[in-house]
Design a protein around this motif. Structure first.
Motif, short mmCIF file in Angstrom:
data_model
loop_
_atom_site.label_atom_id
_atom_site.label_comp_id
_atom_site.label_asym_id
_atom_site.label_seq_id
_atom_site.Cartn_x
_atom_site.Cartn_y
_atom_site.Cartn_z
N THR A 1 -17.25 -31.23 18.96
CA THR A 1 -16.44 -30.70 20.05
C THR A 1 -15.38 -29.77 19.49
O THR A 1 -14.64 -30.16 18.57
CB THR A 1 -15.75 -31.84 20.84
OG1 THR A 1 -16.74 -32.73 21.35
CG2 THR A 1 -14.93 -31.27 21.99
N VAL A 2 -15.29 -28.56 20.02
CA VAL A 2 -14.27 -27.59 19.62
C VAL A 2 -13.47 -27.22 20.86
O VAL A 2 -14.00 -26.64 21.81
CB VAL A 2 -14.90 -26.33 19.00
CG1 VAL A 2 -13.80 -25.32 18.65
CG2 VAL A 2 -15.70 -26.69 17.75
N ILE A 3 -12.19 -27.59 20.86
CA ILE A 3 -11.29 -27.26 21.96
C ILE A 3 -10.62 -25.93 21.63
O ILE A 3 -9.92 -25.81 20.62
CB ILE A 3 -10.24 -28.36 22.17
CG1 ILE A 3 -10.94 -29.69 22.49
CG2 ILE A 3 -9.28 -27.98 23.29
CD1 ILE A 3 -10.02 -30.88 22.47
N LEU A 4 -10.84 -24.92 22.46
CA LEU A 4 -10.30 -23.59 22.23
C LEU A 4 -9.03 -23.43 23.05
O LEU A 4 -9.06 -23.32 24.27
CB LEU A 4 -11.33 -22.53 22.65
CG LEU A 4 -12.70 -22.65 21.95
CD1 LEU A 4 -13.71 -21.77 22.65
CD2 LEU A 4 -12.58 -22.29 20.49
N ASP A 5 -7.90 -23.46 22.37
CA ASP A 5 -6.60 -23.40 23.04
C ASP A 5 -6.15 -21.94 23.14
O ASP A 5 -5.79 -21.32 22.14
CB ASP A 5 -5.57 -24.22 22.27
CG ASP A 5 -4.28 -24.40 23.04
OD1 ASP A 5 -4.05 -23.64 24.00
OD2 ASP A 5 -3.49 -25.29 22.69
N VAL B 1 -8.64 -25.50 18.19
CA VAL B 1 -8.50 -24.20 17.54
C VAL B 1 -7.45 -23.38 18.29
O VAL B 1 -7.67 -23.01 19.46
CB VAL B 1 -9.84 -23.45 17.52
CG1 VAL B 1 -9.66 -22.06 16.91
CG2 VAL B 1 -10.88 -24.25 16.75
N PRO B 2 -6.31 -23.10 17.67
CA PRO B 2 -5.29 -22.25 18.32
C PRO B 2 -5.74 -20.80 18.30
O PRO B 2 -5.64 -20.11 17.28
CB PRO B 2 -4.04 -22.48 17.46
CG PRO B 2 -4.57 -22.88 16.11
CD PRO B 2 -5.88 -23.56 16.34
N ASN C 1 1.28 -25.66 19.69
CA ASN C 1 0.34 -24.96 18.82
C ASN C 1 0.87 -24.79 17.40
O ASN C 1 2.08 -24.77 17.17
CB ASN C 1 0.02 -23.57 19.38
CG ASN C 1 -0.90 -23.63 20.56
OD1 ASN C 1 -1.94 -24.26 20.51
ND2 ASN C 1 -0.50 -22.99 21.65
N ASP C 2 -0.06 -24.65 16.46
CA ASP C 2 0.29 -24.19 15.12
C ASP C 2 0.66 -22.71 15.21
O ASP C 2 0.28 -22.02 16.14
CB ASP C 2 -0.90 -24.34 14.16
CG ASP C 2 -1.35 -25.79 14.03
OD1 ASP C 2 -0.52 -26.70 14.26
OD2 ASP C 2 -2.53 -26.01 13.71
N TRP C 3 1.37 -22.22 14.22
CA TRP C 3 1.66 -20.80 14.19
C TRP C 3 1.77 -20.32 12.76
O TRP C 3 1.92 -21.09 11.82
CB TRP C 3 2.92 -20.47 14.99
CG TRP C 3 4.23 -20.82 14.36
CD1 TRP C 3 5.04 -20.01 13.64
CD2 TRP C 3 4.92 -22.08 14.44
NE1 TRP C 3 6.18 -20.68 13.24
CE2 TRP C 3 6.12 -21.95 13.72
CE3 TRP C 3 4.61 -23.31 15.04
CZ2 TRP C 3 7.02 -23.00 13.59
CZ3 TRP C 3 5.51 -24.36 14.90
CH2 TRP C 3 6.70 -24.19 14.19
N LEU C 4 1.66 -19.00 12.60
CA LEU C 4 1.77 -18.41 11.27
C LEU C 4 2.78 -17.28 11.32
O LEU C 4 3.06 -16.71 12.36
CB LEU C 4 0.40 -17.89 10.78
CG LEU C 4 -0.25 -16.72 11.51
CD1 LEU C 4 0.25 -15.37 10.95
CD2 LEU C 4 -1.75 -16.76 11.37
#
Length: 233
Positions: A179-183, A149-150, A100-103
């Motif tokens: 298509t939106v993949i919700l992770d 989407v993370p 995943n991305d992170w902030l």
């Protein structure tokens, strides 16, 4: 990334720095402008600057649609082994070795503007075609139609995803994708109202957008199933 600095930063100068050793290429692009997250925050009228990172992670985000498609940062971040944007006391990170991305909230190396740090191994076998195929229907269609989407980035601080207002924050600009993949990695639980707004209300009124949740805990899956199950009459 250089074009972004020229067109969006409002700064006066851009630094481009590269270094290469026997195994790795590193690139830094930094400007002295307003900072990318502040730019997005003000342009979209967001309630919190941290939401700018979440919108950036979705893709198709630009403050100047006449000049940019909003795809450059998204795809560039996935071309490299690691990619970091630092600005306005915030950092957005994408690492190919992590799911995943992170902030994080942390001051950057440069006091002003935006700095982009990119690193790639010289023996990388990653190709542009491979990256595009993950988010398009290539080779038939190269439209950026699919995104991941993370969901953990939708949380600010210690908050949990429980309310309809949070769900409405999440679904902003979903209609730009097919298509939106919700992770849901690292999201332990969600509230009934959040799940209902996302999976029943939004999905029901936007049937052209396919919502695909993944990496759900048992609790998140229960809330998802509750939202999508037909109501007894």
């Amino acid at each position: 990334m250089v074009n972004n600095a020229i067109d969006h930063s409002g700064g006066e100068s851009v630094l481009v720095w590269t270094t290469q050793d026997e195994s790795t290429l590193r690139i830094i692009i930094a400007d002295d402008g307003v900072g990318i997250f502040a730019k997005i925050f003000h342009a979209l009228g967001l309630p919190d600057m941290r939401q700018a990172l979440f919108e950036l992670a979705k893709g198709k985000l630009t403050t100047d649609p006449s000049k940019h498609t909003g795809e450059g940062v998204f795809f560039t971040s996935r071309m490299f082994d690691s990619f970091e944007i630092s600005a306005n006391g915030l950092q957005f990170n994408h690492d190919a070795s992590l799911p995943n991305d992170w902030l994080q909230e942390e001051s950057g190396v440069f006091p002003d503007g935006t700095a982009v740090f990119m690193r790639i191994s010289l023996d990388s076998i990653r190709t542009t075609a491979e990256i595009y195929s993950q988010f398009t229907d290539a080779p038939e269609d190269y439209d950026f139609s699919r995104t991941v989407v993370p969901m953990k980035l939708a949380r600010f601080g210690d908050e949990e995803l429980v309310s309809r207002s949070q769900a409405k924050r999440v679904i902003a600009r979903f209609d730009r994708f097919r298509t939106v993949i919700l992770d849901f990695s690292e999201v332990r639980e969600i509230g009934q109202a959040f799940a209902d707004e996302l999976f029943r209300v939004y999905a029901g009124s936007h049937r052209e957008v396919e919502l695909l949740p993944k990496n759900m805990t048992e609790q998140v899956e229960r809330m998802w199933l509750r939202a999508v199950s037909p109501r007894a009459t």
